[in-house]
Scaffold this active site. Structure first.
Site: not given
Ligand code: NAP
Ligand code: F7E
Length: 340
Positions: A9, A13, A83, A126, A128, A150, A154
């Site tokens: 990945g 980000q 992911a 996560t 979540e 999701y 996880k």
């Molecule tokens: P992201 O920006 O969505 O990056 C995820 C990467 O995974 C992307 O580069 C995507 O590829 C790749 N990917 C998706 N499906 C795939 C597949 N089938 N095969 C190969 N690669 C695939 O997510 P992130 O925010 O960097 O998060 C990184 C990890 O931390 C993820 O596992 C996420 O679930 C977890 N996480 C994130 C957060 C957060 O707040 N950011 C919090 C807790 C956990 P493409 O670029 O081609 O789409």
């Molecule tokens: O939503 C509410 C929505 O999509 C946050 C991922 O990185 O963090 C992320 O998941 C909240 C939710 O992030 C809109 O309903 C309202 O309650 O920014 P989000 P997420 O769902 O918390 C966790 C830790 C991960 O692991 C995940 O990979 O915001 N919300 N209005 C909205 N959300 C979106 N996207 N768009 C709206 O218009």
């Protein structure tokens, strides 16, 4: 000999920031991505590291490919970040989500189990994985109660890591990371959406923004702080799982209000429920409306971390507060708009 790290990945980000961090620690960095007809490495380019990483086109759901790549590179550390990470989409694509987020990890763990080389694995767990049970701070002992496909994928992965650690003594751990954001955040996530669309409204490039559940609370940190925690976890001799967050949570509405304040948009909220809206007091125009389209079948309404264990055992804490995070995201967004 340089230490070798493989990041799955890499184009995401966290993948981009982690790669930059590991390069600063003198690692040789390998990054896997999924093949795409429209090759896109804009995050790596933005960080100026696109030529410093060895990129590998890898299908993570195919055991033979995962086996080949890991045995060829022989990494010291693997960071499994690939992911399907957008919670809302996981309701539309549950099978795909579980395949990508669960079975790909199983492939990696099986290869590690059969490998002679000692490899350490970081798994991206996560907040979540937790649900609506608790209004308190969440730590490593809080019960899981996922509220999306999701979250379920996880939780399954989290238990796989624990299982392989206990059963086969593998050096693997999970970071339970709460939301972390940055200028590199994907545009469908709520923080980036708010910053981008409010900046467009300010610059007369958009009239209105639609949001869903604005009363959900999230514990938002800054992604570069969080990738350091991933690395710190993998440096521990005895692998363990850690909650990583700021310990403070805000509603989506708070995030909007703080962003408006930073952008000097003078606004007022009126109405209730689906009819609630935000008005730009400069011209009395409605700039935010609520739309059911952005509600999820189930949402987690309150997520706040207790990162005490990480502070004590990893000497890690979040260094960036929400106001500073918003400033960084807005400055980047407005620079982008002014260059267009
Ligand atoms: P992201 O920006 O969505 O990056 C995820 C990467 O995974 C992307 O580069 C995507 O590829 C790749 N990917 C998706 N499906 C795939 C597949 N089938 N095969 C190969 N690669 C695939 O997510 P992130 O925010 O960097 O998060 C990184 C990890 O931390 C993820 O596992 C996420 O679930 C977890 N996480 C994130 C957060 C957060 O707040 N950011 C919090 C807790 C956990 P493409 O670029 O081609 O789409
Ligand atoms: O939503 C509410 C929505 O999509 C946050 C991922 O990185 O963090 C992320 O998941 C909240 C939710 O992030 C809109 O309903 C309202 O309650 O920014 P989000 P997420 O769902 O918390 C966790 C830790 C991960 O692991 C995940 O990979 O915001 N919300 N209005 C909205 N959300 C979106 N996207 N768009 C709206 O218009």
């Amino acid at each position: 000999m340089k230490r070798k790290a493989l990041i799955t990945g890499i184009m995401g980000q966290d993948g981009a920031y982690l790669a930059k961090f590991l390069l600063s620690k003198k690692y040789k960095v390998y990054g896997s991505y999924r093949r795409n007809s429209n090759y896109e490495n804009n995050r790596l380019r933005k960080l100026g590291i696109e030529n410093k990483i060895e990129l590998i086109d890898l299908e993570i759901n195919e055991f033979a490919s995962v086996n080949y790549v890991i045995n060829k590179i022989k990494p010291d550390e693997i960071y499994n970040l690939a992911a399907m990470s957008f919670v809302a989409s996981s309701f539309e694509q549950p099978l795909y989500t579980i395949h990508t987020n669960f079975f790909a990890l199983l492939n990696i763990l099986e290869v590690m189990k059969n490998s002679k080389k000692k490899i350490s694995l970081y798994q991206a767990s996560t907040s979540e994985m937790f649900g609506n049970e608790t209004q308190k701070s969440i730590d490593e002992n809080t019960n899981f109660d996922p509220a999306s496909p999701y979250g379920v994928s996880k939780v399954g992965s989290h238990y796989l890591v624990k299982l392989y650690r206990k059963a086969y003594n593998l050096h693997c751990c999970s970071g339970i990371l709460f939301n972390h954001e940055s200028p590199l955040r994907g545009e469908e996530f709520v923080t980036k959406k708010i910053v981008k669309q409010l900046s467009e409204i300010l610059n007369n490039k958009r009239k209105i923004m639609y949001l869903g559940n604005i009363y959900a609370k999230r514990d938002w940190g800054f992604a570069p702080d969080y990738v350091e925690a991933m690395w710190k976890m993998l440096q521990l001799k005895k692998k363990d799982d850690f909650v990583i967050g700021t310990g403070i949570c805000y509603t989506i509405k708070d995030f909007v209000n703080l962003t408006c304040k930073y952008l000097k948009l003078n606004t007022k909220w009126v109405g209730k429920g689906i009819n609630e809206k935000c008005i730009n007091l400069k011209n009395n125009k409605t700039i935010i409306k609520i739309s059911k389209k952005f509600y999820r079948p189930l949402d987690v309404n309150h997520l706040k971390s207790n990162p005490a264990k990480a502070k004590k055992q990893l000497n890690w804490k979040a260094n960036t507060n929400l106001k500073t995070l918003i400033k960084k995201m807005c400055d980047d967004q407005n620079l982008f708009i002014s260059l267009k």
